[in-house]
Scaffold this motif. Structure first.
Motif, PDB file in Angstrom:
ATOM      1  N   ARG A 227      35.452  20.682  52.670  1.00 31.15           N
ATOM      2  CA  ARG A 227      36.452  19.885  51.953  1.00 31.15           C
ATOM      3  C   ARG A 227      36.846  20.667  50.715  1.00 31.15           C
ATOM      4  O   ARG A 227      35.988  21.192  49.993  1.00 31.15           O
ATOM      5  CB  ARG A 227      35.860  18.531  51.556  1.00 31.15           C
ATOM      6  N   GLN A 406      25.458   7.217  51.019  1.00 34.23           N
ATOM      7  CA  GLN A 406      26.451   7.442  52.074  1.00 34.23           C
ATOM      8  C   GLN A 406      25.794   7.840  53.388  1.00 34.23           C
ATOM      9  O   GLN A 406      26.247   7.441  54.472  1.00 34.23           O
ATOM     10  CB  GLN A 406      27.447   8.513  51.608  1.00 34.23           C
ATOM     11  N   LEU A 411      27.282   7.918  57.420  1.00 33.55           N
ATOM     12  CA  LEU A 411      28.338   8.924  57.301  1.00 33.55           C
ATOM     13  C   LEU A 411      27.789  10.313  57.582  1.00 33.55           C
ATOM     14  O   LEU A 411      26.715  10.671  57.117  1.00 33.55           O
ATOM     15  CB  LEU A 411      28.964   8.876  55.909  1.00 33.55           C
ATOM     16  N   GLU A 414      32.569  15.659  58.452  1.00 33.33           N
ATOM     17  CA  GLU A 414      33.813  15.532  57.686  1.00 33.33           C
ATOM     18  C   GLU A 414      33.918  14.180  56.993  1.00 33.33           C
ATOM     19  O   GLU A 414      34.406  14.073  55.865  1.00 33.33           O
ATOM     20  CB  GLU A 414      35.020  15.722  58.613  1.00 33.33           C
ATOM     21  N   GLU A 415      33.476  13.151  57.673  1.00 32.10           N
ATOM     22  CA  GLU A 415      33.543  11.797  57.105  1.00 32.10           C
ATOM     23  C   GLU A 415      32.707  11.696  55.840  1.00 32.10           C
ATOM     24  O   GLU A 415      33.117  11.069  54.848  1.00 32.10           O
ATOM     25  CB  GLU A 415      33.084  10.782  58.149  1.00 32.10           C
ATOM     26  N   ARG A 418      34.518  13.674  53.003  1.00 34.82           N
ATOM     27  CA  ARG A 418      35.701  12.938  52.542  1.00 34.82           C
ATOM     28  C   ARG A 418      35.296  11.780  51.644  1.00 34.82           C
ATOM     29  O   ARG A 418      35.885  11.568  50.577  1.00 34.82           O
ATOM     30  CB  ARG A 418      36.499  12.422  53.738  1.00 34.82           C
ATOM     31  N   ALA A 419      34.268  11.045  52.057  1.00 37.70           N
ATOM     32  CA  ALA A 419      33.813   9.905  51.259  1.00 37.70           C
ATOM     33  C   ALA A 419      33.254  10.365  49.920  1.00 37.70           C
ATOM     34  O   ALA A 419      33.491   9.728  48.881  1.00 37.70           O
ATOM     35  CB  ALA A 419      32.761   9.118  52.037  1.00 37.70           C
TER      36      ALA A 419
END
Length: 445
Positions: A227, A406, A411, A414-415, A418-419
């Protein structure tokens, strides 16, 4: 009746031009620029200021024609405030170049002007082409014979804003045509600059997108995610950089770094360091030897001796259970394993940032990863955002707690990244001012 001006557009409501003063014979009067307004002009300006708002500047017209017989005779022209145009008359191109100063708004060119020896003088509009090259920022009106609309149309195609018939001019037509030509030139210039700006922005985006790395992990069972969020507005690349490659022996090498600052120069230096790291890694260098060579690259490429870069490198053994860690003034990676809380890898052997100490050393720390793990490398943009409106920052401890929560929510990949980035931005109360880069490597049995 005067012939209508071709390709006529609506004229702006604000009358921003002036009319030329004419001599008793009806000829244009050559007039040097005045620094002091006449009493009549001062009165007109006061009137305009009370009825139309702020006083508009005088328009200056440059007439280029060499016929002393009065072929370009026009009536006296004045603007809505009663002010005359400022007129300058040039009998040849040499005079025109001398009189063509920044305060000239429009050029009125007689297409019958002859200039022997002019490059391209075999062309019908050679003089116009020369004037357009001489005055690329000025509006140009072409004067031609009555009924010679074909020549006038060709003049517009070449670059003039409009054309007029020499023997059918009247005050209303000429005043309107001059104001129209000036406004159209301004509009065309603004549109061209906007289009050029958009094109440059598109080219910059394509260039920056091409400079972002493509991981080389063919043959590896590790999963990769990344990211990236630059701190510069509308930029795709900042001073943060990262990369991941697999060497022929099966070792996976990952790197993340941060050049101090986040402008275009820092972004360029970050790209140079990333490419150098990949080349050196594929050549077989690692650990202290690799970082020492990167420091030499930084010292040669930086624009200022105070520029430095932090770096974190990880080399993961082919079996995926062990790794070597080198830190050059950079935050330690976070590791998460099943059944254990996420934590930071040891950072006791953190060496100095690249570019700070000549002859520095960077010890390599061996760490055990285990059979299943997630390893997150990040830059300080992820941990230096504020929490709410106070001055408190998230910090590494706050980031670890956030990632633990998270992960507990299920999670991954990528998720998860992103979070994490979105939550850090939300905690900061808006966009982060520093670049943010995060890399995640996962191994599952």
């Amino acid at each position: 009746m005067p012939v209508p001006v071709p390709r006529q557009r609506a004229i702006p409501a604000v009358e921003s031009g002036q009319a030329p003063a004419a001599s008793p014979s009806g000829r244009f009067r050559e007039e040097a620029p005045r620094t002091e307004a006449t009493p009549a002009e001062k009165t007109a300006e006061k009137t305009a200021g009370t009825t139309q708002g702020p006083t508009q500047p005088h328009l200056t017209l440059l007439l280029i024609e060499d016929d002393p017989g009065g072929s370009a005779a026009v009536p006296e022209l004045r603007d809505a405030a009663g002010r005359p145009f400022r007129i300058r008359t040039a009998r040849n191109l040499t005079e025109a170049e001398r009189l063509l100063t920044d305060d000239v708004h429009c050029i009125l060119l007689d297409l019958a002007l002859t200039v022997p020896g002019l490059p391209g003088d075999d062309e019908e509009l050679a003089v116009l082409r020369h004037v357009l090259r001489l005055a690329p920022r000025h509006a140009v009106l072409a004067l031609t014979d009555s009924g010679d609309a074909e020549r006038g149309t060709e003049a517009v195609r070449v670059g003039a804003q409009d054309y007029l018939f020499r023997d059918e001019l009247d005050a209303r037509l000429l005043s309107r045509a001059i104001r129209y030509a000036v406004e159209r030139k301004r509009s065309d210039t603004a549109e061209r600059r906007l289009a050029e700006g958009r094109l440059r922005a598109q080219e910059n985006r394509r260039l920056e997108r091409g400079l972002l790395p493509t991981p080389l992990l063919e043959g590896s069972s590790l999963r990769f995610a990344a990211r990236y969020r630059p701190g510069r507005s509308r930029a795709l690349l900042g001073g943060d950089f990262y990369d991941t490659v697999r060497t022929p022996d099966g070792t996976v090498h990952a790197m993340i770094g941060d050049v101090c600052g986040h402008g275009p120069d820092e972004a360029a230096l970050g790209v140079e360091l990333r490419i150098a790291w990949r080349a050196l890694t594929l050549a077989g260098l690692c650990g202290d030897q690799l970082l020492g060579t990167l420091q030499q690259v930084l010292e040669h490429e930086r624009s200022d001796d105070e520029i430095f870069a932090t770096l974190c490198t990880v080399d993961i053994a082919p079996d995926g259970r062990r790794a070597g860690l080198c830190l050059a003034g950079h935050p330690s990676p976070l590791i998460a394993r099943p059944g254990r809380p996420a934590k930071l890898l040891p950072y006791d052997n953190n060496g100095p940032a690249l570019g700070l100490l000549p002859g520095a050393r960077w010890p390599r720390t061996q760490v055990e990863l285990g059979a299943e793990w997630s390893l997150m490398l990040y830059t300080d943009g992820l941990i230096e955002g504020h929490i709410g409106r106070g001055r408190e920052r998230l910090g590494q401890d706050g980031m670890v707690e956030m990632v633990r929560r998270q992960l507990a929510e299920g999670l991954r990949g990528e998720e998860l990244l992103r979070a994490a980035v979105n939550e850090v931005r939300d905690l900061n109360g808006g966009e982060l001012t520093d670049d943010v880069a995060v890399v995640l490597l996962d191994r599952t049995p």
